[in-house]
Design an enzyme around this catalytic site. Structure first.
Site, mmCIF file in Angstrom:
data_model
loop_
_atom_site.group_PDB
_atom_site.id
_atom_site.type_symbol
_atom_site.label_atom_id
_atom_site.label_comp_id
_atom_site.label_asym_id
_atom_site.label_seq_id
_atom_site.Cartn_x
_atom_site.Cartn_y
_atom_site.Cartn_z
ATOM 1 N N THR A 425 0.845 -1.184 0.000
ATOM 2 C CA THR A 425 0.000 0.000 0.000
ATOM 3 C C THR A 425 0.882 1.237 0.000
ATOM 4 O O THR A 425 1.907 1.276 0.684
ATOM 5 C CB THR A 425 -0.953 0.008 1.218
ATOM 6 O OG1 THR A 425 -1.740 1.201 1.194
ATOM 7 C CG2 THR A 425 -0.196 -0.055 2.533
ATOM 8 N N HIS A 477 2.767 -11.659 14.276
ATOM 9 C CA HIS A 477 3.828 -12.260 15.083
ATOM 10 C C HIS A 477 3.539 -13.727 15.411
ATOM 11 O O HIS A 477 4.437 -14.459 15.838
ATOM 12 C CB HIS A 477 4.009 -11.456 16.376
ATOM 13 C CG HIS A 477 5.411 -11.491 16.914
ATOM 14 N ND1 HIS A 477 6.352 -12.384 16.478
ATOM 15 C CD2 HIS A 477 6.029 -10.730 17.854
ATOM 16 C CE1 HIS A 477 7.484 -12.184 17.120
ATOM 17 N NE2 HIS A 477 7.323 -11.179 17.963
#
Length: 506
Positions: A425, A477
């Site tokens: 993006t 994560h």
């Protein structure tokens, strides 16, 4: 004999669902295939239709309860639905109306919503471009159906006109739902004239408003507000005691309907000038964007790591070859081509960043399909470039230009926005210097580009002004360790600061 109502068969990736809403209550009559209950899963909302006509006898699960695939939700008992009792009368009157309808024009057609893809459950009637009686040509757009991904057009089946609109703007419709009745060869004079008289009567009823115990005309309401009158003290001379403008003028002249003065301390502060407000329903695309972004933050252990890249080498390369590139490939050489190629190379070196999470499974992708976020008036969409590792920079630039044009025109297909393994993006085109991009589930990472800003940098012991860009990599994560995320971003930085490495694949 009672008929069981069961939850749908959930897809393999969906373990359970939640009863979102019952549209019928025990004792209500239902028709076959009528919507009874909605089951909300973590991906879609599934509709449960009545398997038979009858009467809903009992619930076995309540709204908010968690249910499994094909679980029994309730039962339908024997007994015909209420509307069927009136069917003979309706059928008896139908033949009388048929000749009149036949004389009005040619063949009648049912205008239906398009067949939605499997991933789309319903849409919203965004706009009717034609009204009842308005002449239209074959294949002219009648209405737009807005889904959470694309806008679908409904076109006229022949030359003619709409006879009746069954579904108004803003209504939700299912795949192939009936939207309107269309008549071939009909003109503007038929249906509207027939409906003109009832519409006028309805309009006359709607302009009056209940104020306290009185029914008040619009002009009278305005005068009452301007002069601060007590509507209960005004004698209405209209039909059924309605308060007309003349009644209010008499009360003003006589002073017989003034309200008691309010305490000075309670007076509201006077604000000069207009203070307009506008309330509009959120589009389905915006609702979907909001839901997915909140879901991404709630379900992923999202972290963001930052770095900065010296864009001098890429900018010098563009400056040197931009005219030659344009002549050779008929497309401008932009920055996105370099970023897509750098990301493709980095994804090959760090397969965890190119993977996705599906429940308790990790799916490793042996290809690089990179989504490029495109801003439109309706919201952000992410079309996907397929197999970017084998694409040339010119192919990337052409694909992005094509996506941008079709996204702004609402012409992107569903399949073009599904199945990406990584997303890029670019907030820099709007002037963003630094941001934290949000994951695009089920992907596990997203790269954010930003504005190129000249800053003083230490280069070989000297201070130089360099064109720098901040890069941000948000990652899940649960899947990606911090070490891999940092090294992935450093790899992109190194490839961009020395673009020759992209050609040499080193």
């Amino acid at each position: 004999m009672a008929t069981e109502i069961k939850a749908p068969t959930f897809p393999e990736s969906v373990a359970e669902g939640t009863v979102a809403a019952w549209h019928k209550q025990p004792g209500d009559s239902v028709e076959r295939d009528e919507l009874i209950v909605e089951i909300e899963t973590d991906k879609v909302v599934l509709e449960v239709l009545a398997p038979e006509a009858g009467t809903l006898s009992e619930f076995l699960v309540a709204e908010g309860d968690t249910v499994a695939s094909e679980q029994i939700l309730g039962r339908i008992g024997e007994g015909a639905a209420a509307p069927k009792a009136e069917a003979p009368q309706a059928e008896a009157s139908a033949p009388a109306a048929a000749p009149a309808a036949a004389d009005a024009g040619g063949e009648k057609f049912e205008v239906k919503a398009p067949t939605f893809p499997e991933s789309i459950q319903e849409g919203t009637v965004a706009a009717w471009h034609k009204q009842v009686g308005e002449p239209v040509k074959r294949d002219e757009v009648l209405a737009d159906i807005e889904t959470d991904k694309v806008v679908l057009e409904v076109v006229a089946p022949a030359d003619g006109a709409l006879v009746e609109i069954k579904t108004e703007e803003g209504s939700q419709v299912a795949s192939e739902a009936l939207l309107a009745v269309f008549q071939a060869g009909a003109g503007a004079g038929g249906a509207p004239a027939a409906a003109a008289e009832p519409a006028a009567e309805t309009a006359e009823e709607e302009v009056f408003e209940q104020v306290g115990d009185k029914i008040v005309a619009p002009a009278a309401r305005k005068l009452i507000a301007e002069h601060g009158l007590d509507v209960a003290a005004i004698n209405g001379t209209g039909k059924d005691g309605r308060v007309l403008k003349e009644d209010v003028l008499k009360a003003v002249k006589s002073g017989s309907a003034k309200k008691a003065a309010a305490p000075a301390a309670a007076a509201a502060p006077v604000v000069e000038g207009e203070r307009p407000e506008k309330r509009v329903p959120m589009s389905r695309l915006r609702q979907t964007i909001a839901k997915r972004l909140v879901q991404a933050q709630q379900t992923a252990a999202m972290l963001t790591t930052y770095n900065e890249v010296d864009m001098g080498a890429v900018m010098e390369l563009r400056k040197q070859y931009k005219d030659t590139f344009l002549k050779a490939h008929d497309v401008k050489l932009g920055f996105m081509g370099f970023f897509v190629k750098a990301a493709s190379e980095a994804l090959k070196r760090f397969p965890d960043v190119n993977a996705s999470i599906d429940g308790s499974d990790i799916v490793y992708h042996g290809y690089q399909d990179i989504g490029v976020a495109v801003s439109t008036e309706r919201g952000l969409v992410v079309p996907v470039l397929r197999d970017t590792d084998s694409m040339k920079i010119a192919d990337v630039e052409k694909g992005i230009v094509d996506f941008g044009q079709r996204a702004r025109a609402g012409k992107l297909g569903i399949d073009e926005m599904q199945g990406g393994t990584f997303t890029i993006t670019n907030g820099g085109i709007f002037g963003s210097l630094m941001s934290t991009p949000i994951l695009n589930p089920p992907q596990t990472a997203i790269l954010g580009m930003h504005k190129i800003q000249e800053r003083p940098m230490a280069v070989n012991g000297k201070v130089e002004i360099r064109p720098m860009m901040y890069l941000a990599l948000s990652y899940d994560h649960r899947m990606i360790d911090g070490k891999d995320a940092v090294q992935f971003l450093v790899t992109i930085k190194e490839l961009l600061e020395d673009p020759a490495r992209l050609l040499l694949e080193i």
